[in-house]
Design an enzyme around this catalytic site. Structure first.
Site, short mmCIF file in Angstrom:
data_model
loop_
_atom_site.label_atom_id
_atom_site.label_comp_id
_atom_site.label_asym_id
_atom_site.label_seq_id
_atom_site.Cartn_x
_atom_site.Cartn_y
_atom_site.Cartn_z
N LYS A 49 -14.54 -13.21 -0.03
CA LYS A 49 -14.14 -12.19 0.80
C LYS A 49 -15.07 -11.29 0.76
CE LYS A 49 -10.81 -9.31 0.22
NZ LYS A 49 -11.25 -7.80 0.71
N ASN A 50 -15.63 -10.37 -0.69
CA ASN A 50 -15.81 -9.74 -0.69
C ASN A 50 -17.85 -9.91 -0.99
OD1 ASN A 50 -14.05 -8.58 -0.64
ND2 ASN A 50 -13.44 -7.73 -2.42
N ARG A 119 -11.48 -1.56 6.60
CA ARG A 119 -12.84 -0.51 6.73
C ARG A 119 -14.00 -1.15 6.23
NH1 ARG A 119 -12.73 2.79 3.45
NH2 ARG A 119 -14.01 2.70 1.96
N CYS A 143 -6.58 3.77 3.27
CA CYS A 143 -5.93 2.31 3.27
C CYS A 143 -4.28 2.38 2.68
CB CYS A 143 -6.44 1.27 2.26
SG CYS A 143 -6.71 1.97 0.56
N ARG A 148 -10.22 6.95 1.06
CA ARG A 148 -11.63 5.90 1.34
C ARG A 148 -12.38 6.23 1.52
NH1 ARG A 148 -9.13 0.62 0.28
NH2 ARG A 148 -11.21 -0.11 -0.14
N ASP A 331 -10.01 -5.07 -8.78
CA ASP A 331 -9.17 -6.12 -7.88
C ASP A 331 -8.25 -7.17 -8.86
OD1 ASP A 331 -11.62 -5.58 -5.72
OD2 ASP A 331 -9.92 -4.62 -6.12
N ARG A 423 -5.26 -11.34 4.28
CA ARG A 423 -5.99 -10.65 5.01
C ARG A 423 -7.36 -10.94 3.53
NH1 ARG A 423 -6.37 -4.44 5.42
NH2 ARG A 423 -8.71 -5.66 5.33
C1 EPZ Z 1 -15.31 -2.54 -2.30
O1 EPZ Z 1 -14.51 -1.71 -1.38
C2 EPZ Z 1 -14.31 -4.25 -2.28
N1 EPZ Z 1 -14.18 -4.83 -1.03
C3 EPZ Z 1 -12.84 -3.73 -2.96
O2 EPZ Z 1 -12.36 -4.73 -2.87
C4 EPZ Z 1 -13.29 -2.77 -4.48
O3 EPZ Z 1 -12.00 -2.30 -4.84
C5 EPZ Z 1 -13.98 -1.85 -4.57
O4 EPZ Z 1 -15.45 -2.02 -4.25
C6 EPZ Z 1 -14.35 -1.39 -5.92
O5 EPZ Z 1 -14.96 -2.45 -6.99
C7 EPZ Z 1 -15.19 -4.50 -0.51
O6 EPZ Z 1 -16.13 -5.41 -1.01
C8 EPZ Z 1 -15.51 -5.35 1.24
P1 EPZ Z 1 -16.22 1.39 -2.94
P2 EPZ Z 1 -15.67 -0.76 -1.38
O7 EPZ Z 1 -17.41 2.14 -2.66
O8 EPZ Z 1 -16.78 -0.76 -0.64
C9 EPZ Z 1 -15.73 5.99 -3.92
C10 EPZ Z 1 -10.11 -5.94 -1.54
O9 EPZ Z 1 -9.13 -5.91 -2.30
N2 EPZ Z 1 -16.08 5.96 -2.84
O10 EPZ Z 1 -16.93 0.49 -4.61
O11 EPZ Z 1 -14.61 0.18 -0.54
C11 EPZ Z 1 -14.55 5.37 -3.95
O12 EPZ Z 1 -13.19 6.03 -3.67
C12 EPZ Z 1 -10.92 -4.86 -1.78
O13 EPZ Z 1 -10.89 -7.45 -1.87
C13 EPZ Z 1 -17.46 7.39 -1.97
O14 EPZ Z 1 -16.36 8.31 -3.04
O15 EPZ Z 1 -15.04 0.23 -2.77
C14 EPZ Z 1 -13.49 4.43 -5.07
O16 EPZ Z 1 -13.28 5.22 -6.04
C15 EPZ Z 1 -9.86 -3.56 -2.21
N3 EPZ Z 1 -17.36 8.11 -1.64
C16 EPZ Z 1 -15.09 4.13 -6.02
O17 EPZ Z 1 -16.34 5.17 -4.91
C17 EPZ Z 1 -18.16 6.70 -0.83
O18 EPZ Z 1 -18.64 6.46 0.47
C18 EPZ Z 1 -15.90 2.83 -5.62
O19 EPZ Z 1 -15.53 2.55 -3.93
C19 EPZ Z 1 -17.87 5.26 -0.98
C20 EPZ Z 1 -17.14 4.96 -1.98
#
Ligand code: EPZ
Length: 444
Positions: A49-50, A119, A143, A148, A331, A423
């Protein structure tokens, strides 16, 4: 840059978007699971998915017909297809291949009622700015487990010359001409890395991205774009150097197997003391989890694209701390907590990525798990057995954790709001039934 799409109203052949919970009867589905059966057999892992979601968004970068094979058919990929259709793309999302024609994009607006259900819809922002210089994309909400933020997406695009405004909950870019820039991520972010990589491949000049995410989803996206004519170097390292190009070829790719689905099945074999073989998965993408599961007493044999696991009679307690790839994935935090809840000792599970990703804790507690939360750390005192009860799913991986716990709980567990599971997993209940689990999907 292509001429901005006209403001022709998108002729709608379907009722106007309303959140799935209002139109989709499956939203009331629940799973009824009777625990106690060790899983046996072989399971085919679906496409990731990701990895699929950013590649689907990247089709906006280039007019043409794009072919994506092995896209998992689940709620989130259907939502991304809805978003792309809303922009004017024509999509066939089939069982074996997904064809996306982005020749005639007629809108640059990704509406709130779609973005709020997923998102990752924000991935269309960079490609729209790169191709048209215009975009109006709803800010994603929070979420299930909390805020997020998307500040890194916005700061990075601004560094590339996009003067973005926030207008009534929408991110708006007008007459943007993206240019190469240097940007350092102060937090490792999968989504922001994908976003800026897609924006940079068609920007003018060189972009240097530092402290990028290393998840396979990112490496795959970079490889796909390079095969379309992009010039990205440094994939697999923390620094990407991207030389902007004017043209890209349409995408033609096969999505990699879903490492999180695969690890969820590994945990299912571990918790039920079963023995299963995962077909079509890459053990190299799961090293941290495989090591942890071996510490719980699992026997794991891995070759190039298959993994066989035999779970222990009762798992040993282990300590887990999540980290960006190649660390232990956030995850898998909830699924690991389900396993540790029946371990022969006390486990300490810390999530350093999301400090509040614990909505599964009270639901596991209803099944008899003994978990104490202290900030972003859960202390899990293993119990001999869990007992079935009605519980509620809250997000994709929390749902998976409840399914795992229900597979070992005595008696019957009913998990409601299973659309969360749908999802992120392609027919997880059907795949588990084929491995011997007693699961019935009902409509509440
Ligand atoms: C991706 O989400 C995945 N989703 C998530 O999987 C996964 O948990 C996450 O990466 C972390 O590995 C998809 O790929 C669609 P991040 P993403 O930006 O990109 C902070 C699932 O269950 N951050 O890597 O949204 C954030 O708060 C989903 O499949 C900022 O501060 O996650 C977090 O603490 C859930 N500012 C950290 O970075 C930003 O602009 C990592 O988040 C963006 C993120």
């Amino acid at each position: 840059m292509d001429a901005a799409p006209g403001t022709r109203h998108h002729t709608r052949t379907r009722p106007p978007e309303t959140p799935p919970e209002a139109t989709d009867p499956a939203i009331m589905d629940a799973l009824v699971i009777r625990g106690g059966k060790p899983l046996q057999g072989r399971v085919l892992i679906s496409g990731a998915k990701n990895a699929a979601l950013p590649v689907m968004a990247a089709t906006l970068l280039t007019p043409g017909v794009h072919t994506l094979r092995n896209v998992p058919l689940l709620r989130d990929t259907r939502t991304m297809a809805d978003v792309l259709e809303k922009l004017g793309a024509r999509i066939e999302l089939g069982a074996r291949a997904c064809r996306i024609d982005t020749t005639n994009i007629t809108s640059v607006e990704a509406p709130y009622d779609l973005v709020r259900t997923m998102r990752a819809s924000i991935y269309v922002l960079g490609p729209l700015l790169a191709r048209y210089g215009n975009a109006r994309v709803s800010l994603p909400g929070g979420c299930a487990w909390g805020p997020r933020p998307v500040n890194l997406h916005l700061e990075g695009l601004k560094a590339m010359g996009a003067a973005l405004e926030i207008d009534h909950g929408y991110i708006v870019g007008r007459e943007v001409r993206l240019k190469g820039a240097s940007f350092n991520f102060d937090v490792v972010s999968v989504g922001a890395t994908a976003q800026l990589m897609m924006a940079a491949v068609r920007a003018t000049g060189r972009t240097v991205l530092d402290n990028v995410a290393l998840e396979p989803d990112i490496t795959v996206l970079g490889d796909v774009l390079n095969r379309c004519g992009a010039r990205i170097s440094g994939l697999g390292t923390r620094r990407l150097v991207i030389e902007g190009v004017r043209e890209l070829e349409p995408i033609d790719t096969t999505i990699i197997p879903d490492r999180i689905e695969a690890q969820t099945f590994l945990a299912a074999a571990a918790i039920t003391g079963g023995s299963i073989t995962l077909e079509s998965c890459d053990p190299g993408d799961m090293a941290a989890a495989i090591q942890k599961l071996e510490e719980t007493g699992c026997e794991i044999l891995a070759d190039a694209n298959e993994v066989t696991i035999t779970g222990p009679r009762r798992p040993h307690a282990v300590d887990v701390t999540t980290a960006p790839f190649p660390g232990f994935p956030t995850d898998m935090q909830a699924q690991m907590m389900a396993l540790c809840s029946v371990a022969d000792g006390t486990s300490v599970i810390t999530d350093t990525i999301y400090l509040d990703r614990f909505t599964h804790v009270p639901e596991l507690g209803r099944l008899g798990a003994r978990i104490e939360l202290k900030g972003n750390t859960a202390v899990v005192r293993g119990v001999e057995r869990l007992s079935g009860a009605p519980v509620m799913a809250t997000d994709i991986r929390a749902s998976a954790a409840l399914v795992l716990a229900a597979l070992i709980a005595e008696g019957e567990t009913r998990i409601s709001r299973i659309y969360h599971l749908d999802r992120g997993y392609e027919a997880l209940d059907q795949k588990l039934i084929k491995l011997g689990a007693s699961i019935e999907r009902i409509r509440e």
